[in-house]
Design a protein around this motif. Sequence first.
Motif, PDB file in Angstrom:
ATOM      1  N   ASP A   1      -0.926  -9.060 -84.866  1.00  0.00           N
ATOM      2  CA  ASP A   1      -1.793  -9.983 -85.612  1.00  0.00           C
ATOM      3  C   ASP A   1      -1.139 -11.345 -85.808  1.00  0.00           C
ATOM      4  O   ASP A   1      -1.819 -12.371 -85.746  1.00  0.00           O
ATOM      5  CB  ASP A   1      -2.136  -9.410 -86.991  1.00  0.00           C
ATOM      6  N   LEU A   2       0.159 -11.357 -86.066  1.00  0.00           N
ATOM      7  CA  LEU A   2       0.848 -12.634 -86.289  1.00  0.00           C
ATOM      8  C   LEU A   2       0.906 -13.464 -85.008  1.00  0.00           C
ATOM      9  O   LEU A   2       0.715 -14.680 -85.046  1.00  0.00           O
ATOM     10  CB  LEU A   2       2.244 -12.403 -86.865  1.00  0.00           C
ATOM     11  N   TYR A   3       1.141 -12.824 -83.892  1.00  0.00           N
ATOM     12  CA  TYR A   3       1.115 -13.547 -82.618  1.00  0.00           C
ATOM     13  C   TYR A   3      -0.287 -14.130 -82.393  1.00  0.00           C
ATOM     14  O   TYR A   3      -0.425 -15.291 -82.023  1.00  0.00           O
ATOM     15  CB  TYR A   3       1.489 -12.642 -81.437  1.00  0.00           C
ATOM     16  N   ASN A   4      -1.306 -13.323 -82.592  1.00  0.00           N
ATOM     17  CA  ASN A   4      -2.686 -13.773 -82.374  1.00  0.00           C
ATOM     18  C   ASN A   4      -3.043 -14.935 -83.291  1.00  0.00           C
ATOM     19  O   ASN A   4      -3.730 -15.871 -82.875  1.00  0.00           O
ATOM     20  CB  ASN A   4      -3.662 -12.617 -82.562  1.00  0.00           C
ATOM     21  N   CYS A   5      -2.585 -14.896 -84.523  1.00  0.00           N
ATOM     22  CA  CYS A   5      -2.833 -15.983 -85.472  1.00  0.00           C
ATOM     23  C   CYS A   5      -2.206 -17.276 -84.960  1.00  0.00           C
ATOM     24  O   CYS A   5      -2.851 -18.332 -84.952  1.00  0.00           O
ATOM     25  CB  CYS A   5      -2.283 -15.606 -86.843  1.00  0.00           C
ATOM     26  N   ASN A   6      -0.956 -17.196 -84.516  1.00  0.00           N
ATOM     27  CA  ASN A   6      -0.271 -18.376 -83.985  1.00  0.00           C
ATOM     28  C   ASN A   6      -0.936 -18.897 -82.726  1.00  0.00           C
ATOM     29  O   ASN A   6      -1.086 -20.105 -82.544  1.00  0.00           O
ATOM     30  CB  ASN A   6       1.202 -18.058 -83.705  1.00  0.00           C
ATOM     31  N   SER A   7      -1.319 -17.998 -81.872  1.00  0.00           N
ATOM     32  CA  SER A   7      -1.973 -18.384 -80.624  1.00  0.00           C
ATOM     33  C   SER A   7      -3.295 -19.108 -80.899  1.00  0.00           C
ATOM     34  O   SER A   7      -3.593 -20.130 -80.274  1.00  0.00           O
ATOM     35  CB  SER A   7      -2.219 -17.138 -79.768  1.00  0.00           C
ATOM     36  N   ALA A   8      -4.063 -18.590 -81.847  1.00  0.00           N
ATOM     37  CA  ALA A   8      -5.346 -19.209 -82.201  1.00  0.00           C
ATOM     38  C   ALA A   8      -5.156 -20.617 -82.771  1.00  0.00           C
ATOM     39  O   ALA A   8      -6.038 -21.472 -82.629  1.00  0.00           O
ATOM     40  CB  ALA A   8      -6.088 -18.330 -83.199  1.00  0.00           C
ATOM     41  N   LYS A   9      -4.013 -20.853 -83.401  1.00  0.00           N
ATOM     42  CA  LYS A   9      -3.715 -22.160 -83.989  1.00  0.00           C
ATOM     43  C   LYS A   9      -2.899 -23.043 -83.040  1.00  0.00           C
ATOM     44  O   LYS A   9      -2.465 -24.131 -83.425  1.00  0.00           O
ATOM     45  CB  LYS A   9      -2.936 -21.981 -85.302  1.00  0.00           C
ATOM     46  N   SER A  10      -2.673 -22.571 -81.832  1.00  0.00           N
ATOM     47  CA  SER A  10      -1.862 -23.287 -80.827  1.00  0.00           C
ATOM     48  C   SER A  10      -0.477 -23.636 -81.361  1.00  0.00           C
ATOM     49  O   SER A  10       0.036 -24.726 -81.147  1.00  0.00           O
ATOM     50  CB  SER A  10      -2.585 -24.549 -80.348  1.00  0.00           C
ATOM     51  N   GLN A  11       0.124 -22.671 -82.062  1.00  0.00           N
ATOM     52  CA  GLN A  11       1.465 -22.835 -82.618  1.00  0.00           C
ATOM     53  C   GLN A  11       2.428 -21.935 -81.850  1.00  0.00           C
ATOM     54  O   GLN A  11       2.052 -20.852 -81.407  1.00  0.00           O
ATOM     55  CB  GLN A  11       1.503 -22.404 -84.086  1.00  0.00           C
ATOM     56  N   GLU A  12       3.662 -22.353 -81.761  1.00  0.00           N
ATOM     57  CA  GLU A  12       4.683 -21.533 -81.119  1.00  0.00           C
ATOM     58  C   GLU A  12       5.150 -20.407 -82.040  1.00  0.00           C
ATOM     59  O   GLU A  12       5.479 -19.320 -81.591  1.00  0.00           O
ATOM     60  CB  GLU A  12       5.869 -22.403 -80.727  1.00  0.00           C
ATOM     61  N   HIS A  13       5.187 -20.679 -83.342  1.00  0.00           N
ATOM     62  CA  HIS A  13       5.668 -19.679 -84.296  1.00  0.00           C
ATOM     63  C   HIS A  13       5.121 -19.972 -85.692  1.00  0.00           C
ATOM     64  O   HIS A  13       4.598 -21.060 -85.961  1.00  0.00           O
ATOM     65  CB  HIS A  13       7.195 -19.618 -84.319  1.00  0.00           C
ATOM     66  N   CYS A  14       5.268 -18.991 -86.576  1.00  0.00           N
ATOM     67  CA  CYS A  14       4.745 -19.080 -87.943  1.00  0.00           C
ATOM     68  C   CYS A  14       5.351 -20.236 -88.745  1.00  0.00           C
ATOM     69  O   CYS A  14       4.714 -20.741 -89.662  1.00  0.00           O
ATOM     70  CB  CYS A  14       5.000 -17.775 -88.691  1.00  0.00           C
ATOM     71  N   GLY A  15       6.551 -20.640 -88.415  1.00  0.00           N
ATOM     72  CA  GLY A  15       7.208 -21.729 -89.133  1.00  0.00           C
ATOM     73  C   GLY A  15       6.492 -23.057 -88.990  1.00  0.00           C
ATOM     74  O   GLY A  15       6.716 -23.977 -89.774  1.00  0.00           O
ATOM     75  N   GLN A  16       5.601 -23.177 -88.023  1.00  0.00           N
ATOM     76  CA  GLN A  16       4.847 -24.407 -87.808  1.00  0.00           C
ATOM     77  C   GLN A  16       3.523 -24.419 -88.575  1.00  0.00           C
ATOM     78  O   GLN A  16       2.816 -25.415 -88.555  1.00  0.00           O
ATOM     79  CB  GLN A  16       4.566 -24.588 -86.311  1.00  0.00           C
ATOM     80  N   CYS A  17       3.224 -23.342 -89.255  1.00  0.00           N
ATOM     81  CA  CYS A  17       1.938 -23.201 -89.944  1.00  0.00           C
ATOM     82  C   CYS A  17       1.952 -23.887 -91.315  1.00  0.00           C
ATOM     83  O   CYS A  17       2.961 -23.856 -92.026  1.00  0.00           O
ATOM     84  CB  CYS A  17       1.622 -21.723 -90.114  1.00  0.00           C
ATOM     85  N   LYS A  18       0.847 -24.466 -91.677  1.00  0.00           N
ATOM     86  CA  LYS A  18       0.707 -25.108 -92.994  1.00  0.00           C
ATOM     87  C   LYS A  18       0.801 -24.087 -94.116  1.00  0.00           C
ATOM     88  O   LYS A  18       1.121 -24.435 -95.248  1.00  0.00           O
ATOM     89  CB  LYS A  18      -0.628 -25.845 -93.081  1.00  0.00           C
TER      90      LYS A  18
ATOM     91  N   PHE B   1       2.853 -21.458 -94.126  1.00  0.00           N
ATOM     92  CA  PHE B   1       4.141 -20.765 -94.042  1.00  0.00           C
ATOM     93  C   PHE B   1       4.865 -20.764 -95.376  1.00  0.00           C
ATOM     94  O   PHE B   1       4.948 -21.806 -96.015  1.00  0.00           O
ATOM     95  CB  PHE B   1       5.024 -21.451 -92.991  1.00  0.00           C
ATOM     96  N   PRO B   2       5.386 -19.636 -95.771  1.00  0.00           N
ATOM     97  CA  PRO B   2       5.182 -18.303 -95.238  1.00  0.00           C
ATOM     98  C   PRO B   2       3.950 -17.655 -95.878  1.00  0.00           C
ATOM     99  O   PRO B   2       3.841 -17.611 -97.104  1.00  0.00           O
ATOM    100  CB  PRO B   2       6.452 -17.556 -95.625  1.00  0.00           C
ATOM    101  N   CYS B   3       3.052 -17.205 -95.064  1.00  0.00           N
ATOM    102  CA  CYS B   3       1.807 -16.598 -95.565  1.00  0.00           C
ATOM    103  C   CYS B   3       2.084 -15.191 -96.091  1.00  0.00           C
ATOM    104  O   CYS B   3       3.162 -14.627 -95.893  1.00  0.00           O
ATOM    105  CB  CYS B   3       0.754 -16.575 -94.465  1.00  0.00           C
ATOM    106  N   ASP B   4       1.089 -14.621 -96.753  1.00  0.00           N
ATOM    107  CA  ASP B   4       1.240 -13.284 -97.327  1.00  0.00           C
ATOM    108  C   ASP B   4       1.509 -12.228 -96.260  1.00  0.00           C
ATOM    109  O   ASP B   4       2.297 -11.314 -96.469  1.00  0.00           O
ATOM    110  CB  ASP B   4      -0.001 -12.906 -98.143  1.00  0.00           C
ATOM    111  N   LYS B   5       0.859 -12.347 -95.104  1.00  0.00           N
ATOM    112  CA  LYS B   5       1.051 -11.373 -94.023  1.00  0.00           C
ATOM    113  C   LYS B   5       2.496 -11.410 -93.522  1.00  0.00           C
ATOM    114  O   LYS B   5       3.125 -10.378 -93.346  1.00  0.00           O
ATOM    115  CB  LYS B   5       0.086 -11.654 -92.878  1.00  0.00           C
ATOM    116  N   LEU B   6       3.034 -12.606 -93.316  1.00  0.00           N
ATOM    117  CA  LEU B   6       4.419 -12.729 -92.865  1.00  0.00           C
ATOM    118  C   LEU B   6       5.380 -12.183 -93.921  1.00  0.00           C
ATOM    119  O   LEU B   6       6.326 -11.461 -93.596  1.00  0.00           O
ATOM    120  CB  LEU B   6       4.756 -14.186 -92.545  1.00  0.00           C
ATOM    121  N   LYS B   7       5.137 -12.488 -95.188  1.00  0.00           N
ATOM    122  CA  LYS B   7       5.986 -11.970 -96.269  1.00  0.00           C
ATOM    123  C   LYS B   7       5.948 -10.449 -96.299  1.00  0.00           C
ATOM    124  O   LYS B   7       6.972  -9.798 -96.513  1.00  0.00           O
ATOM    125  CB  LYS B   7       5.539 -12.523 -97.617  1.00  0.00           C
ATOM    126  N   GLU B   8       4.761  -9.878 -96.104  1.00  0.00           N
ATOM    127  CA  GLU B   8       4.603  -8.419 -96.099  1.00  0.00           C
ATOM    128  C   GLU B   8       5.420  -7.802 -94.963  1.00  0.00           C
ATOM    129  O   GLU B   8       6.153  -6.837 -95.164  1.00  0.00           O
ATOM    130  CB  GLU B   8       3.129  -8.064 -95.936  1.00  0.00           C
TER     131      GLU B   8
END
Length: 80
Positions: A38-55, A57-64
């Motif tokens: 799911d985390l890969y798919n989320c990043n891919s949908a946002k055209s991000q290389e990794h979660c650290g580039q997300c606005k 970050f760190p989201c609840d899913k990543l923390k979990e």
Amino acid sequence: MPNYSACGIDCDNCKFQVEQNCKGCKLSKGKVFWGECDLYNCNSAKSQEHCGQCKQFPCDKLKEWASSQNPERIDNLRNL
């Protein structure tokens, strides 16, 4: 430079690389040995290389995910 997954795991030092012949989420396009990531798919949908580039970050899913295994993944992403 380490081979980090979208969620910050250092794939070159992950036990599953050898145990499960895991190539990591980036090479397998999110279809890792245990299923679809799911985390890969989320990043891919946002055209991000990794979660650290997300606005968010760190989201609840990543923390979990970090709380159960590989807690260093959030620090790895902060250091990128």
